[in-house]
Scaffold this motif. Structure first.
Motif, PDB file in Angstrom:
ATOM      1  N   LEU A 154       0.807  -1.211   0.000  1.00 12.55           N
ATOM      2  CA  LEU A 154       0.000   0.000   0.000  1.00 12.55           C
ATOM      3  C   LEU A 154       0.848   1.273   0.000  1.00 12.55           C
ATOM      4  O   LEU A 154       0.317   2.378   0.136  1.00 12.55           O
ATOM      5  CB  LEU A 154      -0.937   0.005   1.214  1.00 12.55           C
ATOM      6  N   GLY A 155       2.171   1.115  -0.121  1.00 11.88           N
ATOM      7  CA  GLY A 155       3.044   2.281  -0.187  1.00 11.88           C
ATOM      8  C   GLY A 155       3.345   2.918   1.148  1.00 11.88           C
ATOM      9  O   GLY A 155       3.610   4.127   1.224  1.00 11.88           O
ATOM     10  N   LEU A 156       3.345   2.127   2.227  1.00  9.48           N
ATOM     11  CA  LEU A 156       3.538   2.669   3.569  1.00  9.48           C
ATOM     12  C   LEU A 156       4.938   2.409   4.126  1.00  9.48           C
ATOM     13  O   LEU A 156       5.148   2.444   5.338  1.00  9.48           O
ATOM     14  CB  LEU A 156       2.493   2.062   4.520  1.00  9.48           C
ATOM     15  N   GLU A 157       5.901   2.171   3.237  1.00  9.65           N
ATOM     16  CA  GLU A 157       7.248   1.830   3.710  1.00  9.65           C
ATOM     17  C   GLU A 157       7.826   2.889   4.645  1.00  9.65           C
ATOM     18  O   GLU A 157       8.483   2.564   5.633  1.00  9.65           O
ATOM     19  CB  GLU A 157       8.202   1.639   2.526  1.00  9.65           C
ATOM     20  N   ASP A 158       7.609   4.163   4.323  1.00 12.59           N
ATOM     21  CA  ASP A 158       8.209   5.230   5.127  1.00 12.59           C
ATOM     22  C   ASP A 158       7.598   5.315   6.522  1.00 12.59           C
ATOM     23  O   ASP A 158       8.277   5.685   7.479  1.00 12.59           O
ATOM     24  CB  ASP A 158       8.059   6.574   4.414  1.00 12.59           C
ATOM     25  N   GLN A 159       6.311   4.988   6.635  1.00 11.81           N
ATOM     26  CA  GLN A 159       5.664   5.025   7.946  1.00 11.81           C
ATOM     27  C   GLN A 159       5.954   3.784   8.775  1.00 11.81           C
ATOM     28  O   GLN A 159       5.740   3.760   9.976  1.00 11.81           O
ATOM     29  CB  GLN A 159       4.144   5.163   7.794  1.00 11.81           C
ATOM     30  N   LEU A 160       6.426   2.725   8.135  1.00 17.97           N
ATOM     31  CA  LEU A 160       6.693   1.462   8.818  1.00 17.97           C
ATOM     32  C   LEU A 160       8.047   1.562   9.526  1.00 17.97           C
ATOM     33  O   LEU A 160       9.098   1.525   8.893  1.00 17.97           O
ATOM     34  CB  LEU A 160       6.698   0.310   7.807  1.00 17.97           C
ATOM     35  N   LEU A 161       8.021   1.668  10.841  1.00 23.86           N
ATOM     36  CA  LEU A 161       9.238   1.913  11.608  1.00 23.86           C
ATOM     37  C   LEU A 161       9.795   0.677  12.282  1.00 23.86           C
ATOM     38  O   LEU A 161      10.991   0.572  12.516  1.00 23.86           O
ATOM     39  CB  LEU A 161       8.970   2.988  12.669  1.00 23.86           C
TER      40      LEU A 161
END
Length: 314
Positions: free
Chosen positions: A23-30
């Motif tokens: 879903l394109g959430l790589e940057d939010q995935l910490l």
């Protein structure tokens, strides 16, 4: 008041990690678990969950015994790094209730939440079939303002599965399959995998659709006499699974199985295509369709997805 969109996500579950990245959430995935390895970018993330057992050095029999003992004693199979989770201060945690062997589940997560200074939103992703996997993707999309992307992924996945089902529906006969989720002791497949087999044009009467994978006596496999034997040990990639799978040929009556006699024993990368209830179950179904009906379905995926395993010369 509108719901705040999560900006700091921690995933305790490999399939949830895959969904988030799809879903394109790589940057939010910490933060992720030690088992999260796809897509490759997640290997750079903070690891907040570790196994309580040294499974890398254990045999399948030893793992089964140790897991059973810990669950019987009420002990967790995972250790959550609470200090690291506190530092990351997530506003969304992705986890599950489905399988205590797969990731931290209810008790550990609830205890962690009670101790955190802030209370993040928790998505419990606990699918038992393909439709519920898509539902989980939709739920994650709704929680992260990625609803449009989620619906697009769901539509694409359903279309691909529909094309396979349409082609196999016309087959005069379904092939008898046994999908082996563990080798020592032997476990049948469960949850969404029997459904994948059906779509791909096979039938696994020992599988437990929508239910947990369970131990089955090897004699029951011999009686079922599968035309195709698919080895997919949970938590294993292709190379590791291949090393374990060779022992099958020493099981009583194995050499007389139709699958062994016809050379249709296949080892698969279970982690990528079967064990994790994420977007790649669609590819896993395409892989099964190719294994069962190579004249109808090509396989354009990685060469490391599966291999045929020949019985040793007598």
């Amino acid at each position: 008041m509108p719901m705040t969109v999560p900006r700091r996500i921690v995933s305790f579950l490999p399939s949830a990690t895959e969904m988030a990245c799809a879903l394109g959430l790589e940057d939010q995935l910490l933060g992720v678990s030690h088992e999260c390895d796809y897509p490759p970018v997640v290997k750079t993330k903070n690891v907040v969950v570790h196994s309580a057992l040294p499974i890398e050095t254990m045999s399948q029999r030893e793992i089964d015994v140790a897991v059973s003992a810990r669950l019987r004693d009420g002990k967790s199979l995972y250790e959550i790094d609470e200090a690291k989770v506190r530092t990351l201060a997530p506003d969304l945690i992705l986890t599950q209730h489905l399988c205590e062997v797969c990731a931290p589940s209810g008790n550990e997560v609830s205890q962690l939440l009670a101790r955190l200074p802030s209370k993040p939103q928790v998505l419990w992703l606990t699918p038992k079939c393909i439709a519920e996997i898509f539902d989980n993707l939709r739920e994650l999309g709704a929680a992260t303002s990625r609803a449009v992307a989620a619906e697009a992924l769901i539509a694409e996945g359903r279309a691909r599965l529909g094309r396979i089902a349409a082609a196999t529906r016309a087959l005069p006969k379904r092939r008898r399959v046994f999908c082996m989720e563990w080798l020592d002791p032997v476990y049948c497949c469960g949850h969404w995998v029997p459904e994948m087999v059906k779509i791909a044009g096979g039938i696994d009467e020992l599988g437990r659709e929508g239910s947990d994978s369970v131990r089955v006596p090897w004699e029951q496999v011999v009686r079922w006499a599968p035309d195709v034997l698919v080895v997919m040990p949970c938590g294993y990639d292709l190379e590791k699974a291949t090393g374990e799978a060779r022992k099958i040929f020493s099981y009583p009556g194995a050499v007389d199985l139709p699958a062994v006699r016809s050379g249709e024993v296949y080892v698969t990368d279970a982690n990528s295509y079967f064990a994790r209830p994420g977007p790649r179950v669609v590819e896993g179904t395409e892989l099964l369709a190719h294994i069962l009906h190579p004249d109808l379905f090509a396989w354009d995926g990685p060469a490391t997805a599966f291999r045929k395993l020949a019985a040793p010369a007598s």
